[in-house]
Design a protein around this motif. Sequence first.
Motif, PDB file in Angstrom:
ATOM      1  N   ALA A 114       0.834  -1.208   0.000  1.00  0.00           N
ATOM      2  CA  ALA A 114       0.000   0.000   0.000  1.00  0.00           C
ATOM      3  C   ALA A 114       0.864   1.252   0.000  1.00  0.00           C
ATOM      4  CB  ALA A 114      -0.934  -0.011   1.215  1.00  0.00           C
ATOM      5  N   GLN A 115       1.966   1.218   0.716  1.00  0.00           N
ATOM      6  CA  GLN A 115       2.878   2.362   0.737  1.00  0.00           C
ATOM      7  C   GLN A 115       3.504   2.623  -0.634  1.00  0.00           C
ATOM      8  OE1 GLN A 115       5.583   1.235   3.878  1.00  0.00           O
ATOM      9  NE2 GLN A 115       4.294   2.112   5.498  1.00  0.00           N
ATOM     10  N   ALA A 116       3.543   1.588  -1.467  1.00  0.00           N
ATOM     11  CA  ALA A 116       4.082   1.737  -2.826  1.00  0.00           C
ATOM     12  C   ALA A 116       3.001   2.120  -3.827  1.00  0.00           C
ATOM     13  CB  ALA A 116       4.747   0.432  -3.256  1.00  0.00           C
ATOM     14  N   GLY A 117       1.791   2.378  -3.339  1.00  0.00           N
ATOM     15  CA  GLY A 117       0.710   2.801  -4.228  1.00  0.00           C
ATOM     16  C   GLY A 117      -0.114   1.663  -4.791  1.00  0.00           C
ATOM     17  N   VAL A 118       0.050   0.468  -4.240  1.00  0.00           N
ATOM     18  CA  VAL A 118      -0.732  -0.682  -4.682  1.00  0.00           C
ATOM     19  C   VAL A 118      -2.103  -0.657  -4.000  1.00  0.00           C
ATOM     20  CG1 VAL A 118      -0.841  -3.212  -4.745  1.00  0.00           C
ATOM     21  CG2 VAL A 118       1.356  -2.036  -5.029  1.00  0.00           C
ATOM     22  N   LYS A 119      -3.139  -1.007  -4.750  1.00  0.00           N
ATOM     23  CA  LYS A 119      -4.464  -1.189  -4.174  1.00  0.00           C
ATOM     24  C   LYS A 119      -4.534  -2.614  -3.643  1.00  0.00           C
ATOM     25  CE  LYS A 119      -6.273   1.848  -7.767  1.00  0.00           C
ATOM     26  NZ  LYS A 119      -7.170   1.967  -8.937  1.00  0.00           N
TER      27      LYS A 119
END
Length: 281
Positions: free
Chosen positions: A27-32
């Motif tokens: 999530a911190q890497a922008g993954v949903k």
Amino acid sequence: MKDLAGKIAFVTGAASGIGLGIATALAQAGVKVMLCDIEEAALAAAVEGLKRTNADVASVRADVSLKVELQAAAEEARARYGGVHILINNAGVGGGGPYGTWNDAGWNWTLDVNLRAVVWGIEIFAPMIESHGGGHIVSTASIAGLISAGSSPYSVTKYGVVALSEGLRRELGPRGIGVSVLCPGVIRTNIMNSRRNLPERFASVTAAPPLDDAQRERVNQLAERVSHGIDPLYVGELVREGIENDWPYIFTDCEFEPMIEARFAEIKRGFDRIRDRKARR
């Protein structure tokens, strides 16, 4: 998968421990991220915590030892996000004990959660990943999948996850799907309290013969080590890096490397004995 932002991940066993660490790092890497777990209260708390960081996350409750529930969870992920690019087969239990304490329920519970659910996850999600042009699968084994910790169902299932991942890496690579196996060491998780989520159909696991004093002491020592183990978020960061760089094996530390080297050396000696025998003929 160098650029993970905007991708969609499905993580089993995501309400705590390694699963939550992986979900957080992704999530911190922008993954949903769709978090999946059997433990509803912990799952709700995990999602609430991640949403406070503005992460795009959702949750689905499922008992992964039931294929029909995992299939339904996959459909919910598809309905919410349109598909999945990253599958994290992480759910696991420490069920079953060593020889002398075995029973069918202990074997079935451990096999269903630790191994069959991994098989089912790949069966269900790999076509979805492939339909998006590719992605990545990470399955959580254990360092016990490379150096047997004994005759417990846990070790047997973790060896199975390693073997499955190694084979699938060769088969799915040409389809655009990377495959990694996570072999963690001693991580701060709830693995020693797996029975808190024991389904009723496996209730006779508790009817296994009691451990002897030496076995009980080993369990207590391991529980103490786990309580002070490696931070699961660090493991999540390693998994994220492993996905980005397509690592076949993801380790968390080097503590057990000498034991793995000793195992490989013993295997090599087995071949050497045959080679020497042929040379003497």
